[in-house]
Motif scaffolding. Sequence first.
Motif, PDB file in Angstrom:
ATOM      1  N   ARG A  26      26.666  19.838  23.861  1.00 32.12           N
ATOM      2  CA  ARG A  26      28.086  20.013  23.541  1.00 32.12           C
ATOM      3  C   ARG A  26      28.651  21.243  24.235  1.00 32.12           C
ATOM      4  N   ASN A  29      29.454  20.668  27.694  1.00 30.89           N
ATOM      5  CA  ASN A  29      30.430  19.579  27.846  1.00 30.89           C
ATOM      6  C   ASN A  29      29.787  18.265  28.293  1.00 30.89           C
ATOM      7  N   THR A  32      31.337  15.019  24.288  1.00 27.03           N
ATOM      8  CA  THR A  32      32.698  15.312  23.871  1.00 27.03           C
ATOM      9  C   THR A  32      32.688  15.700  22.390  1.00 27.03           C
ATOM     10  N   GLU A  33      33.772  16.293  21.907  1.00 26.39           N
ATOM     11  CA  GLU A  33      33.857  16.638  20.492  1.00 26.39           C
ATOM     12  C   GLU A  33      33.779  15.379  19.638  1.00 26.39           C
ATOM     13  N   LEU A  37      30.908  15.069  16.836  1.00 22.05           N
ATOM     14  CA  LEU A  37      31.329  15.164  15.435  1.00 22.05           C
ATOM     15  C   LEU A  37      30.334  14.534  14.462  1.00 22.05           C
ATOM     16  N   TYR A  52      33.963  27.090  12.386  1.00 23.53           N
ATOM     17  CA  TYR A  52      33.032  26.127  11.806  1.00 23.53           C
ATOM     18  C   TYR A  52      32.572  26.612  10.434  1.00 23.53           C
TER      19      TYR A  52
END
Length: 563
Positions: A26, A29, A32-33, A37, A52
């Motif tokens: 993550r 990159n 992706t978020e 998730l 967070y």
Amino acid sequence: MYKYDQYDHLIVRERIAQYRDQVRRRLANELTEEEFLPLRLQNGLYMQRHAYMLRIAVPYGMLNAKQMRMFAHIARKYDRGYGHFTTRQNIQFNWIDLEDTPDILADLASVEMHAIQTSGNCIRNTTTDEFAGVAADELIDPRPYCEILRQWSTFHPEFIALPRKFKVAINGAIEDRAAVQVHDIGLHVVKNEAGEIGFRVLVGGGLGRTPIIGSVIREFLPREHMLTYIEAIMRVYNQYGRRDNKYKARIKILLKALGVEEFTRQVEQEWLDLKDGPQTLTDAELNRILAFFEPPQYKALDDRDVVAAQPGNRAFANWVNRNVRPHKVPGYAAVVLSLKKTGIAPGDATAGQMDFVADLADRYSFGELRVTHEQNLVLADVEQSKLFELWQEVKAQGLATPNIGLLTDIISCPGGDFCSLANAKSIPIAVAIAERFDDIDFQHDIGEIELNISGCINACGHHHVGNIGVLGVDKDGSEWYQVSIGGAQGNNAALGKIIGPSFSAAQMPEVIGRLLQVYVDHRIEGERFVDTAQRLGIGPFKEFVYATPIHVGKAVVGEDTYA
């Protein structure tokens, strides 16, 4: 308390290694978020309003001193020096950097802790009575059954992607101190006519958007069938629970749609294929787990009147009256350490306080302590002869507020100060109310009362079952607060009723004051606030609260400001 075996250690190590690589990807990159998730949620990591948040599992609220010291270490090294104990008997850290989270999980693993199943559509941390194992009214110690359920549900392949999150509570005493009636599944220990131990099974309770008191689907379930019967319930839910609308996905909605009779029939039918199967609890397996919860080496002591031993010390007497609970072993007591000092967010503890409490556990309570779902801490095994000495120590650390069960023992979620889901702030409301009524004599006169605050409809502050419940709502982009009265947990659980239009933050202390005035004017001898509220209904309270404009400082807030 339970100790990890080789399989526990292996599972947690493998999970940390897997997660460490996911975080690396993550940060680079490569994920992706959106892809990351669900992976972070499986490890208890949420994105909140500012940073967070990591939620750490405290199984059935049990901690040892070493684990509490680890919380203090995390607070100091990775957060801003404090943590927040929750209504699910867990702890949250609200200022966490993503790159630190694999190291935090590794640190936790070194003391046999993790963050698995603190988020996501799975079976969450099973909760129970904070006085489990020591309560005088206990039929059996529920903690071994909580542990069995934890081991069974962790990574259970059929239940890692449920329609929605799933919460279970087990109560082993006559008095329900685990709020089993407002859980997806509640197990209340009972004895049948033959004197055999089993569970009354409740399903479909819950708070949130649609608050419902659970329904009894089985009056007596032999304890050896706990897992098979729960699996039957979960199978029905997993198959028929809605997945098209998360607001209608909880088991309480399914039970309501099917009806209690039809839901029970389907569970019993499913159970026919599971009953007496390989997941039946054998005596050998039950005894294996029970061995982890053997009582400590109590001394042979007699009960004593600790207040009489300190004549004229009213402060100590108040503390004993509110914060000390009876113990089933003569000469011992359970002590509640209040995390509700006026001016402090309910449930918050500093790193220094955590280290201090860990030391207390070692010196006074066989190295163990508990987290309550009312957001306090418990030393369960204190010698009565040491209560005065203990009181002097905890008072110096701000943990001896004699308000357990009183007005300022407020339950509150983190609210809009932290949570991205919240409609309004919770902590400032809790602090303002506590400051307004920071008079222990007044609180003792008012008597037992539960005031619960939630910043949004998800009800993490359990406002529905507060004797007074406060819910943050959004009115045209502004923060307002809806008030309900008459809610209760315990054996006679009830949902509060909204008294009328919502209030501004500035009005809330005066609103509480007016509710209390109605109670004082109408109570009969020995009647608690909730008894008066349920007897009178909302009418008299509503009439008095809205009768005249509310003064806020030098300003007057009129009726037109009620949203």
